[in-house]
Design an enzyme around this catalytic site. Sequence first.
Site, mmCIF file in Angstrom:
data_model
loop_
_atom_site.group_PDB
_atom_site.id
_atom_site.type_symbol
_atom_site.label_atom_id
_atom_site.label_comp_id
_atom_site.label_asym_id
_atom_site.label_seq_id
_atom_site.Cartn_x
_atom_site.Cartn_y
_atom_site.Cartn_z
ATOM 1 N N GLY A 85 -2.861 9.136 -3.565
ATOM 2 C CA GLY A 85 -4.071 9.505 -4.377
ATOM 3 C C GLY A 85 -4.154 10.826 -4.835
ATOM 4 N N CYS A 113 -11.051 2.859 -1.061
ATOM 5 C CA CYS A 113 -9.811 3.495 -0.412
ATOM 6 C C CYS A 113 -9.546 2.729 0.717
ATOM 7 C CB CYS A 113 -10.000 4.755 -0.146
ATOM 8 S SG CYS A 113 -8.535 5.818 0.586
ATOM 9 N N THR A 114 -8.184 2.330 1.197
ATOM 10 C CA THR A 114 -7.939 1.728 2.238
ATOM 11 C C THR A 114 -8.509 2.250 3.466
ATOM 12 O OG1 THR A 114 -5.698 3.050 2.079
ATOM 13 C CG2 THR A 114 -5.671 0.836 1.419
ATOM 14 N N HIS A 115 -8.544 3.641 3.665
ATOM 15 C CA HIS A 115 -8.756 4.296 5.041
ATOM 16 C C HIS A 115 -10.222 4.218 5.111
ATOM 17 C CE1 HIS A 115 -4.476 5.351 4.352
ATOM 18 N NE2 HIS A 115 -4.485 6.213 5.345
ATOM 19 N N CYS A 118 -3.790 -0.843 -2.000
ATOM 20 C CA CYS A 118 -3.899 0.379 -2.281
ATOM 21 C C CYS A 118 -4.952 0.472 -3.450
ATOM 22 C CB CYS A 118 -2.740 1.057 -2.612
ATOM 23 S SG CYS A 118 -2.925 2.752 -2.944
ATOM 24 N N GLU A 156 -6.211 9.379 9.266
ATOM 25 C CA GLU A 156 -4.934 9.482 9.944
ATOM 26 C C GLU A 156 -4.845 10.370 11.339
ATOM 27 O OE1 GLU A 156 -1.709 9.567 7.177
ATOM 28 O OE2 GLU A 156 -2.465 7.758 6.288
ATOM 29 N N ASP A 194 0.857 -1.360 -0.133
ATOM 30 C CA ASP A 194 -0.173 0.118 -0.075
ATOM 31 C C ASP A 194 0.844 1.236 0.091
ATOM 32 O OD1 ASP A 194 -2.371 1.427 0.317
ATOM 33 O OD2 ASP A 194 -1.778 1.646 2.451
ATOM 34 N N SER A 195 0.367 2.353 -0.504
ATOM 35 C CA SER A 195 0.922 3.655 -0.158
ATOM 36 C C SER A 195 1.420 3.750 1.135
ATOM 37 C CB SER A 195 0.123 4.625 -0.593
ATOM 38 O OG SER A 195 -1.015 4.812 0.026
HETATM 39 N N1 DGL Z 1 -3.842 3.796 0.235
HETATM 40 C C1 DGL Z 1 -4.367 4.897 -0.634
HETATM 41 C C2 DGL Z 1 -5.673 4.206 -1.625
HETATM 42 O O1 DGL Z 1 -6.358 3.278 -1.367
HETATM 43 C C3 DGL Z 1 -4.870 6.011 0.026
HETATM 44 C C4 DGL Z 1 -3.756 6.951 0.727
HETATM 45 C C5 DGL Z 1 -2.865 7.872 -0.369
HETATM 46 O O2 DGL Z 1 -3.694 8.649 -1.178
HETATM 47 O O3 DGL Z 1 -1.981 7.168 -0.392
HETATM 48 O O4 DGL Z 1 -6.081 4.944 -2.569
#
Ligand code: DGL
Length: 295
Positions: free
Chosen positions: A47, A188-190, A77, A156, A14-15
Amino acid sequence: MSAPHDPRPIGVFDSGIGGLTAVRELFRRLPHESIVYFGDTARLPYGNKSRETVTRFALEISAFLVRRDVKCLVVACASASSHALDELRARFTLPIVGVIEPAARAAVAASPGGRIGVVGTLATVGSGAFPHAVQALAPGAGVRLRACPLFVPLVEEGWLDHPVTRLVAEEYLAELRAAQLESLILGCTHYPLIAPLIGELMGPGVTLVDSGAEAARATVDLLAGRGLLAPVPAPGDGPRHHFYLSDEPRRRSFARVAESFLGRPLPQVTVVDQTDLPWFERPHVSTTRSGEPDA
Ligand code: DGL
């Protein structure tokens, strides 16, 4: 004859640490599997970056994980899945699971009337990857999209149930709430961490689809289907997990945030110098800010 097994680890990236929401689901579904996780904390967010940049990062990290002898790759991600999956599959021969197709499949299954919404980063929404995947499965379906870039920093910050997050969510979701959706993909992961708030705003008639959890489910099917599941460990033995980050987290709240993603304390992490990542050529000619190709 017993089914074949493969003890090698699953590679997940993931990022940053948001992809731990997918790892949490893998832990739950596949307790015998070892996991090697890479979070690109030095270079997030993805993102708001271009397709070329995100693809290069994804290629570098995948090569890093492949060198650690993973048996498959999970691109947790959504921004990387949206931009880089084709390129990854062209470069590497191991099975690769992204979040797009599994989430689209779950949304289509939950939406007999074809009314599907997607929320994600600017990169994910701008890529059109989710509508493309939905249309491939259900050509008549309509997909409403909304980029929600402020959700990532709010999560976050740990503001999962905070008046500011509620206000932002009301603003972002206003049009989707009016669209009489049957399902909404949390692309999105979050976003699973604010699923209770999103669910409350969207109402009980809208099924929320967690893209990371769907990717984890697809990984189970893939490994089981190919005879690649890990064997049941011998007594006293167990899976071995490795967590790599590309930058050392400075924030004191990092451990708390990581734990909220993973559902348990984050084990020891190894910080990887970025020069350990194999460098890949940019896949395309870059463009200047004015849109003119570089000389
Ligand atoms: N992990 C990214 C996603 O799922 C979210 C965080 C980012 O923008 O890096 O798109």
